[in-house]
Design a protein around this motif. Structure first.
Motif, PDB file in Angstrom:
ATOM      1  N   PRO A  68       0.843  -1.193   0.000  1.00 53.49           N
ATOM      2  CA  PRO A  68       0.000   0.000   0.000  1.00 53.49           C
ATOM      3  C   PRO A  68       0.883   1.248   0.000  1.00 53.49           C
ATOM      4  CG  PRO A  68      -0.751  -1.557   1.661  1.00 53.49           C
ATOM      5  CD  PRO A  68       0.561  -2.065   1.145  1.00 53.49           C
ATOM      6  N   ALA A  69       0.499   2.225  -0.814  1.00 54.06           N
ATOM      7  CA  ALA A  69       1.341   3.407  -0.973  1.00 54.06           C
ATOM      8  C   ALA A  69       0.494   4.652  -1.193  1.00 54.06           C
ATOM      9  CB  ALA A  69       2.276   3.207  -2.158  1.00 54.06           C
ATOM     10  N   TYR A  70       1.117   5.776  -0.848  1.00 53.60           N
ATOM     11  CA  TYR A  70       0.606   7.070  -1.281  1.00 53.60           C
ATOM     12  C   TYR A  70       1.271   7.314  -2.627  1.00 53.60           C
ATOM     13  CZ  TYR A  70      -0.551   8.132   3.638  1.00 53.60           C
ATOM     14  OH  TYR A  70      -1.057   8.118   4.897  1.00 53.60           O
ATOM     15  N   CYS A  71       0.491   7.588  -3.656  1.00 51.93           N
ATOM     16  CA  CYS A  71       1.077   7.911  -4.948  1.00 51.93           C
ATOM     17  C   CYS A  71       0.762   9.366  -5.281  1.00 51.93           C
ATOM     18  CB  CYS A  71       0.564   6.992  -6.058  1.00 51.93           C
ATOM     19  SG  CYS A  71       1.437   7.290  -7.617  1.00 51.93           S
ATOM     20  N   HIS A  72       1.819  10.098  -5.610  1.00 52.66           N
ATOM     21  CA  HIS A  72       1.695  11.527  -5.893  1.00 52.66           C
ATOM     22  C   HIS A  72       1.861  11.824  -7.383  1.00 52.66           C
ATOM     23  CE1 HIS A  72       2.029  12.355  -1.528  1.00 52.66           C
ATOM     24  NE2 HIS A  72       2.904  11.370  -1.532  1.00 52.66           N
ATOM     25  N   CYS A  73       1.835  10.800  -8.236  1.00 57.90           N
ATOM     26  CA  CYS A  73       2.062  11.021  -9.664  1.00 57.90           C
ATOM     27  C   CYS A  73       0.901  11.788 -10.296  1.00 57.90           C
ATOM     28  CB  CYS A  73       2.303   9.697 -10.405  1.00 57.90           C
ATOM     29  SG  CYS A  73       0.815   8.754 -10.796  1.00 57.90           S
ATOM     30  N   ASP A  74       1.181  12.395 -11.455  1.00 62.87           N
ATOM     31  CA  ASP A  74       0.167  13.191 -12.153  1.00 62.87           C
ATOM     32  C   ASP A  74      -1.064  12.362 -12.509  1.00 62.87           C
ATOM     33  OD1 ASP A  74       1.976  15.295 -12.038  1.00 62.87           O
ATOM     34  OD2 ASP A  74       2.747  14.935 -14.062  1.00 62.87           O
ATOM     35  N   HIS A  75      -0.850  11.118 -12.966  1.00 63.61           N
ATOM     36  CA  HIS A  75      -1.970  10.269 -13.372  1.00 63.61           C
ATOM     37  C   HIS A  75      -2.887   9.958 -12.193  1.00 63.61           C
ATOM     38  CE1 HIS A  75      -0.836   9.199 -17.533  1.00 63.61           C
ATOM     39  NE2 HIS A  75       0.395   9.413 -17.099  1.00 63.61           N
ATOM     40  N   CYS A  76      -2.318   9.551 -11.068  1.00 68.17           N
ATOM     41  CA  CYS A  76      -3.146   9.213  -9.897  1.00 68.17           C
ATOM     42  C   CYS A  76      -3.884  10.431  -9.370  1.00 68.17           C
ATOM     43  CB  CYS A  76      -2.294   8.581  -8.794  1.00 68.17           C
ATOM     44  SG  CYS A  76      -1.933   6.844  -9.101  1.00 68.17           S
ATOM     45  N   ARG A  77      -3.189  11.572  -9.320  1.00 66.87           N
ATOM     46  CA  ARG A  77      -3.851  12.787  -8.821  1.00 66.87           C
ATOM     47  C   ARG A  77      -5.035  13.155  -9.711  1.00 66.87           C
ATOM     48  NH1 ARG A  77       1.170  15.554  -8.776  1.00 66.87           N
ATOM     49  NH2 ARG A  77       0.073  17.193  -9.877  1.00 66.87           N
ATOM     50  N   ALA A  78      -4.855  13.061 -11.032  1.00 68.09           N
ATOM     51  CA  ALA A  78      -5.943  13.411 -11.950  1.00 68.09           C
ATOM     52  C   ALA A  78      -7.082  12.383 -11.882  1.00 68.09           C
ATOM     53  CB  ALA A  78      -5.412  13.512 -13.378  1.00 68.09           C
ATOM     54  N   PHE A  79      -6.735  11.101 -11.859  1.00 72.09           N
ATOM     55  CA  PHE A  79      -7.750  10.045 -11.836  1.00 72.09           C
ATOM     56  C   PHE A  79      -8.607  10.117 -10.576  1.00 72.09           C
ATOM     57  CE2 PHE A  79      -8.969   5.531 -10.969  1.00 72.09           C
ATOM     58  CZ  PHE A  79      -9.820   5.353 -12.036  1.00 72.09           C
ATOM     59  N   HIS A  80      -7.962  10.357  -9.437  1.00 72.46           N
ATOM     60  CA  HIS A  80      -8.677  10.383  -8.158  1.00 72.46           C
ATOM     61  C   HIS A  80      -9.221  11.766  -7.813  1.00 72.46           C
ATOM     62  CE1 HIS A  80      -7.763   6.256  -6.906  1.00 72.46           C
ATOM     63  NE2 HIS A  80      -6.654   6.434  -7.588  1.00 72.46           N
ATOM     64  N   GLY A  81      -8.784  12.792  -8.554  1.00 75.51           N
ATOM     65  CA  GLY A  81      -9.237  14.143  -8.253  1.00 75.51           C
ATOM     66  C   GLY A  81      -8.838  14.563  -6.856  1.00 75.51           C
ATOM     67  N   ALA A  82      -7.627  14.173  -6.464  1.00 74.52           N
ATOM     68  CA  ALA A  82      -7.156  14.399  -5.097  1.00 74.52           C
ATOM     69  C   ALA A  82      -5.651  14.698  -5.125  1.00 74.52           C
ATOM     70  CB  ALA A  82      -7.435  13.160  -4.248  1.00 74.52           C
ATOM     71  N   PRO A  83      -5.102  15.217  -4.030  1.00 69.09           N
ATOM     72  CA  PRO A  83      -3.677  15.534  -4.019  1.00 69.09           C
ATOM     73  C   PRO A  83      -2.761  14.306  -4.055  1.00 69.09           C
ATOM     74  CG  PRO A  83      -4.685  16.072  -1.907  1.00 69.09           C
ATOM     75  CD  PRO A  83      -5.783  15.651  -2.822  1.00 69.09           C
ATOM     76  N   PHE A  84      -3.309  13.129  -3.780  1.00 69.75           N
ATOM     77  CA  PHE A  84      -2.558  11.876  -3.858  1.00 69.75           C
ATOM     78  C   PHE A  84      -3.559  10.732  -3.862  1.00 69.75           C
ATOM     79  CE2 PHE A  84      -2.848  13.201   0.558  1.00 69.75           C
ATOM     80  CZ  PHE A  84      -3.427  12.095   1.168  1.00 69.75           C
ATOM     81  N   ALA A  85      -3.082   9.552  -4.208  1.00 71.25           N
ATOM     82  CA  ALA A  85      -3.921   8.353  -4.142  1.00 71.25           C
ATOM     83  C   ALA A  85      -3.355   7.426  -3.079  1.00 71.25           C
ATOM     84  CB  ALA A  85      -3.929   7.634  -5.491  1.00 71.25           C
TER      85      ALA A  85
END
Length: 180
Positions: A68-85
């Motif tokens: 399990p991880a916090y992902c800060h990449c551009d794709h995850c931020r855009a997909f989740h609409g959040a600062p991280f996934a």
């Protein structure tokens, strides 16, 4: 019985518009209680999209093949609409997805799935890694984050948009993916 309430008594105490709100809240509370019971003592971790059309189920004894991880990449931020996934990767044999989703191929090997009704991010399927990445928030009842879902590291930490919020969390931080 998970939740018991005298609705006749409640009905005499509140107006009609509040009754509808209360009924919705009671259904949500019952669903949450059921999820807590399943995740704490059951053999599955189960979550739903916002509208309930899609259900994601993970075998509770499954060990993530990608921590399990916090992902800060551009794709995850855009997909989740959040600062991280917050996601964990599991073998497809441990994950069940019920309900209709729309898949978006964000890279050659990765398809991200959303509920077609409400748009909730439900999972990402990585073909090459043979892994399904599940947003851990879908599987965690309020106030309970099972140990198997607790983030262990940060990915693409240099791309974060929340400043130094995580600077002292004690987790490993990587500029991309961790070394193998």
């Amino acid at each position: 019985k998970i939740l018991q309430l005298d609705l006749a008594l409640v009905s005499t105490c509140i107006d009609t518009s509040r009754r509808a709100q209360l009924a919705i809240a009671l259904v949500d509370m019952a669903r949450t209680a059921l999820r807590v019971a399943k995740s704490v003592g059951g053999n599955v971790l189960e979550g739903h999209c916002l509208c309930g059309s899609v259900t994601v189920t993970v075998c509770a004894r499954a060990i993530p093949n990608h921590k399990p991880a916090y992902c800060h990449c551009d794709h995850c931020r855009a997909f989740h609409g959040a600062p991280f996934a917050m996601e964990a990767g599991f073998s497809p044999k441990h994950v069940s997805l019920r309900g209709e989703t729309h898949a978006y191929k964000s890279s050659a090997n990765f398809a991200r799935h959303r509920c077609i009704v409400c748009g909730t991010p439900c999972c990402g399927v990585h073909d090459r890694l043979k892994t399904i990445f599940v947003p851990t928030a879908l599987l965690a009842p309020p106030g309970v984050l099972p140990p198997v879902l607790r983030p262990a590291l940060h990915l693409f930490y240099g791309k974060r948009i929340v400043g130094d919020l995580f600077a002292s969390d004690g987790l490993s931080k990587y500029e991309g993916f961790p070394p193998k």
